[in-house]
Enzyme design. Sequence first.
Site, short mmCIF file in Angstrom:
data_model
loop_
_atom_site.label_atom_id
_atom_site.label_comp_id
_atom_site.label_asym_id
_atom_site.label_seq_id
_atom_site.Cartn_x
_atom_site.Cartn_y
_atom_site.Cartn_z
CG ASP A 175 -2.04 0.94 1.24
OD1 ASP A 175 -2.24 1.62 0.21
OD2 ASP A 175 -2.73 1.04 2.28
CB SER A 208 -4.53 -11.07 3.86
OG SER A 208 -5.69 -10.27 3.89
N1 AR6 Z 1 5.28 -5.31 -4.74
C1 AR6 Z 1 4.70 -6.53 -4.61
N2 AR6 Z 1 4.41 -7.08 -3.42
C2 AR6 Z 1 4.75 -6.40 -2.31
C3 AR6 Z 1 5.36 -5.12 -2.35
C4 AR6 Z 1 5.63 -4.59 -3.64
N3 AR6 Z 1 6.20 -3.39 -3.78
N4 AR6 Z 1 5.55 -4.71 -1.07
C5 AR6 Z 1 5.08 -5.68 -0.27
N5 AR6 Z 1 4.60 -6.70 -1.01
P1 AR6 Z 1 1.18 -6.11 3.06
P2 AR6 Z 1 -1.48 -6.99 3.99
C6 AR6 Z 1 3.96 -7.95 -0.57
O1 AR6 Z 1 1.69 -6.09 4.46
O2 AR6 Z 1 -0.91 -8.16 4.67
C7 AR6 Z 1 -0.67 -1.97 4.85
O3 AR6 Z 1 -0.12 -1.14 5.81
C8 AR6 Z 1 4.34 -8.50 0.77
O4 AR6 Z 1 5.55 -9.25 0.69
O5 AR6 Z 1 1.54 -4.98 2.17
O6 AR6 Z 1 -2.72 -7.18 3.15
C9 AR6 Z 1 -2.11 -1.61 4.51
O7 AR6 Z 1 -2.34 -0.22 4.63
C10 AR6 Z 1 3.16 -9.40 1.06
O8 AR6 Z 1 3.32 -10.67 0.43
O9 AR6 Z 1 -0.46 -6.20 3.04
C11 AR6 Z 1 -2.89 -2.39 5.51
O10 AR6 Z 1 -2.98 -1.71 6.74
C12 AR6 Z 1 1.99 -8.69 0.37
O11 AR6 Z 1 2.58 -7.69 -0.47
C13 AR6 Z 1 -2.08 -3.64 5.69
O12 AR6 Z 1 -0.73 -3.29 5.35
C14 AR6 Z 1 0.98 -8.05 1.29
O13 AR6 Z 1 1.65 -7.49 2.41
C15 AR6 Z 1 -2.51 -4.75 4.77
O14 AR6 Z 1 -1.81 -5.92 5.09
#
Ligand code: AR6
Length: 171
Positions: free
Chosen positions: A35, A118
């Site tokens: 995000d 997630s």
């Molecule tokens: N490109 C692709 N995947 C990514 C990237 C990227 N640049 N960065 C992270 N990931 P998360 P959630 C992956 O924590 O669990 C936020 O603060 C990461 O390795 O981003 O759904 C939101 O505002 C993981 O596999 O999302 C919410 O509050 C995946 O993206 C909360 O986090 C999701 O990790 C949502 O948590």
Amino acid sequence: MQNFMTVLQADITTLNVDAIVNAANRSLLGGGGVDGAIHRAAGSELLAECLLLDGCETGAAKITGAYQLPAKYVIHTVGPVWQGGQHNEAALLAACYQNCLQLAMQHAVKSVAFPGISTGVYHFPKRQAAEIAVTTVNNYLSAQQSGIQVLFCCFSAEDARIYQSVLALTI
Ligand code: AR6
């Protein structure tokens, strides 16, 4: 049948696809993880548009422009926080994928990249999340015959291996 699903290891903000999916929170006003990366790369106009959306329920999705990103759209969805698996987490995660694909179809999107919704700070177990992602996308796209290409965009090599192995079992 599964040739509309591909796994790649990349930063989702770099992808030249019609739409990328954001794993957001219910405020839709940014955060960490993917995000934060999407909002940084898209620029402040994305936040300005998100401010007009009045948030998003868990399992639902909303679409915006992508501004400075190479993609045309960002589809924001809110995955469930993992609470042990007995709180409807699996159904809510499946709903995220379905609702994102429905929005993609409504906007004539031909290619869409999903992060592992997630599986970061929301702590959904990675293998189970990948199984839900692949099964839900496969079922939805097989039924709709939409011609949409789906990319499962993994940030780490380990995540890409999980998706590859789940896809291999689905074929
Ligand atoms: N490109 C692709 N995947 C990514 C990237 C990227 N640049 N960065 C992270 N990931 P998360 P959630 C992956 O924590 O669990 C936020 O603060 C990461 O390795 O981003 O759904 C939101 O505002 C993981 O596999 O999302 C919410 O509050 C995946 O993206 C909360 O986090 C999701 O990790 C949502 O948590």
